[in-house]
Scaffold this active site. Structure first.
Site, PDB file in Angstrom:
ATOM      1  CG  ASP A  62      47.200  43.073  20.407  1.00 21.47           C
ATOM      2  OD1 ASP A  62      48.295  43.445  20.882  1.00 21.47           O
ATOM      3  OD2 ASP A  62      46.992  42.985  19.200  1.00 21.47           O
ATOM      4  CG  ASP A  66      54.762  40.975  18.764  1.00 17.39           C
ATOM      5  OD1 ASP A  66      53.702  40.944  19.391  1.00 17.39           O
ATOM      6  OD2 ASP A  66      54.934  40.411  17.676  1.00 17.39           O
TER       7      ASP A  66
END
Length: 480
Positions: free
Chosen positions: A307, A91
Site C-alpha cells: 500500500d 486510491d
C-alpha cells in the site's frame, strides 16, 4: 469489491488535460513534504486509512471506495464539457471515481489544504448523462439488478466506512480529461468518456473541511474502476506502475506495459480485494527471523498488503519484536526514547547505513524487497533518528495480525501492478529519471520522465508526481 477484508489505499491525485491518443500524463501532489513534518500527522494518516479499509461496506459497489481523509498524493482532474478542475485522491484500494456534486448535502465547500473545491454540476456539462438502473454498468457493479430500482432511475452508490463516514450518490457519464504521451518525453491533450459517482450526501469526516478534496479516483481491481473501464474497451492494458521520489519530490505514475527497467514479480493473492501478496520470511542482517509458520497467512484479518498510500510499515507483534531486537542489537549503547508517545527515536552521529542492518522481505516466486537503514530510519532533527517500523496492533484491533508495507519500503522503487497476470513487482530505481513504456497498438516505446512541478507545489505545499498513462488505441470513442 467486498470491503469486509483489509483494503489497500494508495492516495494520489491527477491533473488531467485534453489530449488525443498515446500515453497520458497526470501531475500529482504530495501532502507531506520532506521528513520535517509532524510525526503524528503521518501516523494519524495511517490510522485513519486502516480504520476505514478494515471495515465493512453498506450497499457496496462491488466493495468500492475507501476514501481517506488525509491524502498523501493528490492532484486535479478535468471533468465535463467544458472541463472544470477537481482535486481528487487516487486510491489503489478503492475502485470508483466520485466527486462531490452541486446537490450534495454536507459536502465541504472549502479545504484547509488551501485549494479551491468545486462541485460537479451535471446540468452544467454539455456531455453529462445519467447512468440508469437499466444499464449494464449498474447491474454488473451490483452483481445483478438492484431491488426496487426502476429503469428510469439513476443508478445509486453508497459506501460506509469504519469511522462512520459515508458517501452516497448516483452514477453519471461524462468526459474525463488527461494528458497523453505520444513521443519521447512528450505529451499532448486527450479526453474520454467514463462513468463516475456524483456525490449527493457525505457524512462524518467526509463532510469536514479538514484536508478536504473534491473526491476519490479508485485504482482498484473491480470492473467499475476507470482503469477497468478503459481496459474493457481495449484502450489500455490493465497494468499500472509508480515510482515515488522521497528525496527530490515528484516521480512517475504510468498505465501500460513498462519495458524498462525490468522487474521481477510475485503473484497477487487470489480472492482478495486489495494488493495482497504471499510473504514467506524476513531476514535481518542475513539471519531469518524465527516466526510462527502461519504468521503471514492471508484471511481473517491477516496477510501482507502492498500500500503506497500508507506512510510507514506495520508488522504483527511477534514480527515487530524480533525485528526490532535484531535491528537495535548492533547499537546496544543507544538510549531509546519515545517521540510524540509513539515513535522510537535515538541520537546517532554516524552513517546509519554503516551502523544498522539491512532488512529483506522474501516473497513467493523468489522475489525479495531489500530495505536499507536509510529507508526504515528517518531523521527528524540533527543527529536524531526515528524508527519507521510500527506495530500493527497500534492501528486497529482487526488488523493486529496484518503486515502492511507502505512508502517506508516502497519509495525510490518502481512498483508495477500487473493485473493482466495478477502479479506485482518492484525494483530499486532513480525516480527522478525516466522509464520506457510500450504502446501495445503500435509497438512504439516511449521514454516517460519524472516531474516535480514547483509552481503547483508552492500553492499546495507538497510534491508533484506526474502520471503517464499508456493508451493502446484512440480514446474518443469511449462509452459513445
Amino acid at each position: 469489491m467486498d470491503l469486509r477484508g483489509p483494503l489497500v489505499v494508495s492516495i494520489f491525485v491527477f491533473e488531467f488535460c485534453w489530449f488525443a491518443h498515446g500515453n497520458l500524463v497526470f501531475p500529482v501532489h504530495h501532502k507531506f513534504k520532506g521528513r520535517e513534518n509532524s510525526l503524528s500527522a503521518m501516523k494519524t494518516h495511517d490510522v485513519r486509512r486502516r480504520g476505514r479499509y478494515l471495515s465493512a461496506v453498506d450497499l457496496n459497489l462491488g466493495g468500492n471506495g475507501q476514501p481517506s481523509e488525509t491524502g498523501l498524493y493528490y492532484t486535479k482532474l478535468g471533468l465535463g464539457s467544458p472541463p472544470k478542475d477537481y482535486y481528487v485522491q487516487v486510491d489503489t484500494g478503492s475502485d470508483i471515481l466520485w466527486v462531490n456534486c452541486v446537490d450534495c448535502v454536507r459536502c465541504p465547500r472549502k479545504s484547509d489544504l488551501g485549494i479551491e473545491l468545486t462541485l460537479y454540476d451535471p446540468k452544467g456539462s454539455k456531455t453529462s448523462d445519467l447512468v440508469s438502473c437499466a444499464e449494464d454498468f449498474c447491474s454488473d457493479t451490483y452483481d445483478g439488478p438492484i431491488a426496487g430500482c426502476k429503469p428510469d432511475v439513476a443508478c445509486p452508490y453508497s459506501v460506509t466506512y469504519g469511522d462512520g463516514s459515508s458517501t452516497t450518490g448516483y452514477f453519471v457519464k461524462d468526459y474525463l480529461t488527461f494528458n497523453q504521451v505520444n513521443g519521447n518525453l512528450h505529451s499532448s491533450p486527450a479526453n474520454s468518456t467514463v462513468i463516475f459517482g456524483c456525490g449527493a450526501k457525505q457524512s462524518g469526516a467526509l463532510g469536514s473541511t479538514n484536508e478536504a478534496l473534491d473526491g476519490i479516483l479508485g485504482f482498484g481491481q473491480s470492473n467499475s474502476s476507470v482503469l477497468s473501464q478503459l481496459a474493457a474497451l481495449g484502450k489500455v492494458k490493465k497494468i499500472f506502475s509508480h515510482c515515488l521520489d522521497n528525496t527530490h519530490g515528484g516521480g512517475i505514475f504510468a498505465l501500460g506495459e513498462v519495458v524498462e527497467p525490468k522487474v521481477n514479480t510475485t503473484p497477487l493473492v487470489s480472492g482478495q480485494t486489495h494488493y495482497n501478496v504471499n510473504l514467506k520470511d524476513i531476514e535481518v542482517d542475513r539471519e531469518v527471523l524465527q516466526l510462527p509458520t502461519d504468521i503471514f497467512d492471508s484471511g481473517n484479518g491477516r496477510g501482507t498488503v502492498i500500500d503506497s498510500g500508507t506512510t510507514l510499515a506495520y508488522l504483527p507483534d511477534t514480527v515487530y519484536d524480533q525485528l526490532m531486537t535484531k535491528v537495535m542489537a548492533q547499537q546496544p549503547g543507544l538510549k531509546l526514547h519515545l517521540v510524540e508517545d509513539q515513535f522510537t527515536c535515538f541520537q546517532y552521529t554516524g552513517n546509519v547505513d554503516d551502523g544498522f542492518p539491512i532488512v529483506k522481505f522474501h516473497f513467493e516466486g523468489s522475489v525479495s524487497l531489500t530495505v536499507y537503514p536509510h529507508d526504515y530510519l528517518f531523521q527528524i532533527h540533527d543527529n536524531v533518528w526515528c524508527v519507521g517500523w510500527q506495530r500493527s496492533v497500534a492501528q486497529t484491533k482487526d488488523g493486529k495480525d496484518m503486515t502492511l508495507l507502505g512508502d517506508l519500503v516502497l519509495s525510490n522503487r518502481l512498483v508495477v501492478y500487473d493485473l493482466e497476470n495478477m502479479a506485482i513487482g518492484w525494483t530499486e530505481f532513480n525516480c527522478s529519471s525516466s522509464i520506457k513504456v510500450k504502446d501495445a497498438t503500435t509497438g512504439a516505446v516511449y521514454a516517460v520522465g519524472a516531474h516535480n512541478i514547483s509552481s503547483i507545489s508552492t500553492l499546495l505545499n507538497g510534491r508533484i508526481l506526474t502520471f503517464f498513462v499508456l493508451i493502446m488505441t484512440m480514446l474518443n470513442s469511449l462509452f459513445i
